[in-house]
Design a protein around this motif. Structure first.
Motif, mmCIF file in Angstrom:
data_model
loop_
_atom_site.group_PDB
_atom_site.id
_atom_site.type_symbol
_atom_site.label_atom_id
_atom_site.label_comp_id
_atom_site.label_asym_id
_atom_site.label_seq_id
_atom_site.Cartn_x
_atom_site.Cartn_y
_atom_site.Cartn_z
ATOM 1 N N THR A 252 0.822 -1.339 0.008
ATOM 2 C CA THR A 252 -0.084 0.100 0.024
ATOM 3 C C THR A 252 0.894 1.523 -0.035
ATOM 4 O O THR A 252 1.610 1.442 0.746
ATOM 5 C CB THR A 252 -0.946 0.083 1.190
ATOM 6 N N LEU A 253 0.718 2.093 -0.854
ATOM 7 C CA LEU A 253 1.264 3.474 -0.929
ATOM 8 C C LEU A 253 0.203 4.474 -0.856
ATOM 9 O O LEU A 253 -0.684 4.392 -1.773
ATOM 10 C CB LEU A 253 2.286 3.738 -2.125
ATOM 11 N N ALA A 254 0.262 5.726 0.183
ATOM 12 C CA ALA A 254 -0.785 6.565 0.115
ATOM 13 C C ALA A 254 -0.108 7.939 0.362
ATOM 14 O O ALA A 254 0.708 7.960 1.285
ATOM 15 C CB ALA A 254 -1.850 6.075 0.976
ATOM 16 N N CYS A 255 -0.851 8.831 0.043
ATOM 17 C CA CYS A 255 -0.510 10.210 0.370
ATOM 18 C C CYS A 255 -2.016 10.896 0.621
ATOM 19 O O CYS A 255 -2.748 10.878 -0.089
ATOM 20 C CB CYS A 255 0.101 10.702 -0.712
ATOM 21 N N LYS A 256 -1.891 11.923 1.732
ATOM 22 C CA LYS A 256 -3.105 12.587 2.095
ATOM 23 C C LYS A 256 -2.602 14.086 2.118
ATOM 24 O O LYS A 256 -1.769 14.447 2.726
ATOM 25 C CB LYS A 256 -3.415 12.084 3.612
ATOM 26 N N LEU A 257 -3.335 14.691 1.524
ATOM 27 C CA LEU A 257 -3.214 16.241 1.379
ATOM 28 C C LEU A 257 -4.426 16.898 2.104
ATOM 29 O O LEU A 257 -5.454 16.941 1.339
ATOM 30 C CB LEU A 257 -2.893 16.884 -0.184
ATOM 31 N N ASN A 258 -4.113 17.790 3.023
ATOM 32 C CA ASN A 258 -5.347 18.361 3.816
ATOM 33 C C ASN A 258 -4.909 19.802 3.818
ATOM 34 O O ASN A 258 -4.134 20.377 4.012
ATOM 35 C CB ASN A 258 -5.243 17.944 5.221
ATOM 36 N N GLY A 259 -6.098 20.558 3.508
ATOM 37 C CA GLY A 259 -6.179 21.991 3.662
ATOM 38 C C GLY A 259 -5.514 22.604 2.229
ATOM 39 O O GLY A 259 -5.831 22.033 0.856
ATOM 40 N N TYR A 260 -4.442 23.675 2.315
ATOM 41 C CA TYR A 260 -3.693 24.055 1.090
ATOM 42 C C TYR A 260 -4.987 24.573 0.217
ATOM 43 O O TYR A 260 -5.841 25.381 0.841
ATOM 44 C CB TYR A 260 -2.960 23.254 0.238
ATOM 45 N N ALA A 261 -5.020 24.223 -1.159
ATOM 46 C CA ALA A 261 -6.085 24.747 -1.902
ATOM 47 C C ALA A 261 -7.336 24.040 -1.754
ATOM 48 O O ALA A 261 -8.159 24.371 -2.611
ATOM 49 C CB ALA A 261 -5.295 24.511 -3.481
ATOM 50 N N PHE A 262 -7.558 23.133 -0.882
ATOM 51 C CA PHE A 262 -8.689 22.468 -0.859
ATOM 52 C C PHE A 262 -9.559 22.721 0.143
ATOM 53 O O PHE A 262 -10.747 22.084 0.340
ATOM 54 C CB PHE A 262 -8.182 20.719 -0.577
ATOM 55 N N GLY A 263 -9.067 23.621 1.140
ATOM 56 C CA GLY A 263 -9.967 24.123 2.101
ATOM 57 C C GLY A 263 -9.442 23.383 3.533
ATOM 58 O O GLY A 263 -8.722 22.534 3.506
#
Length: 607
Positions: A438-449
């Motif tokens: 399993t390879l995963a990346c979570k992007l929270n905030g930034y341009a997504f709110g």
């Protein structure tokens, strides 16, 4: 006098010989072992025998009757073992009963067989030709396309089962290219002096065929047009068994049918075009599942699941899940799933939810929405993109080294999770071989709110290797979090924790790693953990494991201090069930005199 001594010695030897070659009739067979079986495992040989010893556990918990010794069955088993070896290429094998250990008080016997395998026959060459009645076809081209998949290759050991498997593979290769009536046979040429065998395959392709009309039967709710749209063949196409198989798999994955049969209607007259008959039995539109259990970490747990299929279209389904445990007092989740969204291998899931989490390191209420696109790239490789919008309310929050939050004031999270999964491990609930990544990346905030900006990446690698009857399982998990804010706050539910029945088993759940001033787990921005586990079958459904776990959690992002790794060793018991093994593990912290052993009861393998 001397003559009497000689006679007595001969009589004693005869008695000794008799005790080793013959045993009392109808004594229970307690144990069987083999000497000299260098190429074939004991378990395979035992499976080939009529007389099969039962363990104490099998006799206690199953209704099987123990095997009883008698000479007639002994002769039968000697013949069965010999034929088994010969089917595996050992033509000159010699097998005999070497010794018997008899216990007259308990009326039990142990048997030992001596095996002289001899040299096996190996493959010298492989060739192929068509029969005179075959249709003209480039047979060499088809043969080259499957030759590497054949089990029997030059210099490999001959086996009857492998020969039949290869014969079917060749037959399917031609029937998959339009020759529905293909038949395949073989000729063997033995060179006894060199212990070699040459295989020549004979192919009769029959006529080139096309698909005829397709008839549907059994569907009540599912529209004919929808089913026909899933088929990868149509009337007039060149016949192909692979297209039939792929169509069957495609329809099964919709989870709409409990029975699905796609059968070409072949005739003895080799008629073409070939009609196809599809019979289906639809699964109940409304179904339910319920369950309850107990584990060391989540205590009493229960779940209920309701699924409605065909809402609102033919392939979509609506699923509601209710869960309860000590760690998650309530979770209510609604999933609307649309398979074949935009194209066949893409599915869409819309998931509103609300849950309450009572973890050792935090207490929160989480509610929100997930929108997931899952793309099945191949049978073993898939990728997912998940957009989430969440509103989190914290309880018992404190100021800590990863930032501060205020009790009862909610915050919002919004972002994407990108994941890639590779899984070749089998079987599903308790793998014995293969690889799972399993390879995963979570992007929270930034341009997504969202109220906080951070990125979280992690990987989980699991490998399973079968070694005879043993399984060696290993795991490595690495992760890190980077904050894009000045105060470096990371929401506590997204931090890394370690320890527990599925982590480092010398520590209780989430107990390993940095702690708050009050002793509760703080979590961290970096994690490194791994495990090696040897799984050893005992008898019936029982097995044992021996494991070594290591790892730790660190506050700083992407900081892994190898000299601070914690280690735990231990063992456990496994009892196989249809939903996975029930397990009991004992983990002992190594090189740590301040800590005592940890005990775990759970369901499923640790990894």
């Amino acid at each position: 006098m001397q003559r009497r001594l000689i006679l007595a010695a001969i009589f004693t030897l005869l008695l000794f010989f008799n005790s080793h070659v013959f045993a009392q009739e109808n004594y229970e067979i307690r144990h069987i072992n083999f000497v000299g079986n260098d190429s074939i495992d004991d378990d395979l040989l035992l499976d080939a025998m009529v007389m099969h010893p039962l363990s104490y556990i099998e006799k206690t918990f199953s209704k099987k009757e123990p095997a009883l010794y008698n000479r007639e069955m002994l002769e039968t088993d000697l013949e069965r073992l010999t034929r088994y070896y010969q089917r595996e290429g050992f033509i000159d094998v010699s097998i005999e009963l070497a010794a018997i250990k008899q216990n007259d008080q308990k009326k039990k016997v142990d048997l030992r067989f001596r095996i002289e395998q001899g040299m096996p026959f190996t493959i010298d060459s492989i060739s192929i030709s068509q029969t005179a009645s075959s249709t003209a076809v480039n047979i060499d081209s088809v043969f080259r396309s499957v030759k590497a998949k054949l089990q029997l290759q030059p210099n490999s050991r001959f086996s009857d089962d492998a020969l039949i498997s290869d014969l079917n593979l060749l037959k399917n290769a031609f029937s998959g290219n339009g020759y529905a009536y293909t038949t395949a046979d073989y000729q063997l040429s033995l060179n006894k002096d060199a212990q070699k065998v040459s295989i020549h395959y004979l192919i009769n392709t029959g006529p080139l065929c096309h698909f005829g009309p397709t008839q549907l039967d059994g569907n009540k709710h599912t529209d004919d047009k929808f089913i026909r749209k899933q088929l990868l063949f149509s009337e007039g196409d060149i016949y192909s068994t692979s297209r039939i198989d792929e169509s069957r798999q495609k329809l099964y994955k919709l989870q709409l049918f409990s029975i699905l049969s796609i059968q070409p209607e072949l005739t003895q007259q080799h008629d073409t075009p070939v009609p196809v008959k599809i019979y289906i039995k639809e699964a109940p539109r409304l179904s339910s599942k319920y369950g309850a259990g107990y584990g060391t970490e989540d205590k009493f747990r229960a779940f209920a699941e309701l699924t409605y299929k065909g809402f609102p279209g033919d392939a979509s389904r609506l699923k509601m899940q209710l869960k309860h445990s000590a760690l998650r007092p309530y979770q209510v989740s609604l999933n609307w799933i649309q398979p074949q969204f935009l194209y066949p291998r893409l599915s869409l899931t819309v998931n509103p939810f609300i849950s309450r989490n009572n973890e050792p390191g935090y207490k929160i209420q989480d509610m929100g929405l997930n929108v997931k696109l899952a793309n099945e790239l191949s049978d073993q490789l898939s990728a997912q993109t998940n957009y989430y919008l969440e509103r989190v309310k914290t309880y018992d929050a404190e100021v800590d080294s990863l930032g501060s939050s205020t009790n009862d004031i909610p915050y919002q999270k919004s972002g994407f999770i990108f994941s890639v999964f590779y899984d070749s491990s089998e079987p599903k609930f308790s793998p014995t071989h293969g690889l799972n990544i399993t390879l995963a990346c979570k992007l929270n905030g930034y341009a997504f709110g969202g109220d906080y900006n951070y990125s979280r990446i992690w990987t989980d690698i699991r490998h399973y290797r079968k070694m005879g009857t043993l399984v060696l399982a290993s795991r490595l998990r690495v992760g890190g979090i980077h904050s894009g804010d000045a105060d470096h706050f990371i929401p506590v539910e997204d931090r890394f924790f370690a320890g527990g029945s599925n982590s480092i088993r010398g520590w209780q759940y989430s107990e390993l790693g940095p702690l708050r001033d009050n002793g509760k787990p703080l979590g961290g921005s970096s994690v490194l953990e791994g495990a090696v586990e040897l799984r050893i079958p005992l008898a019936w459904k029982l097995s044992v494991v021996s494991f070594l776990d290591f790892g730790n959690v660190w506050v700083d992002e992407f900081q892994y201090q190898l000299n601070e790794l914690a280690y735990a060793g231990g063992g456990g018991l496994r009892f196989d069930t249809p939903i996975g093994p029930i397990r009991f593990d004992v983990g002992v912290p190594l090189w740590n005199e301040k800590r005592s052993a940890a005990f775990f009861i759970s369901v499923g393998q640790a990894f």
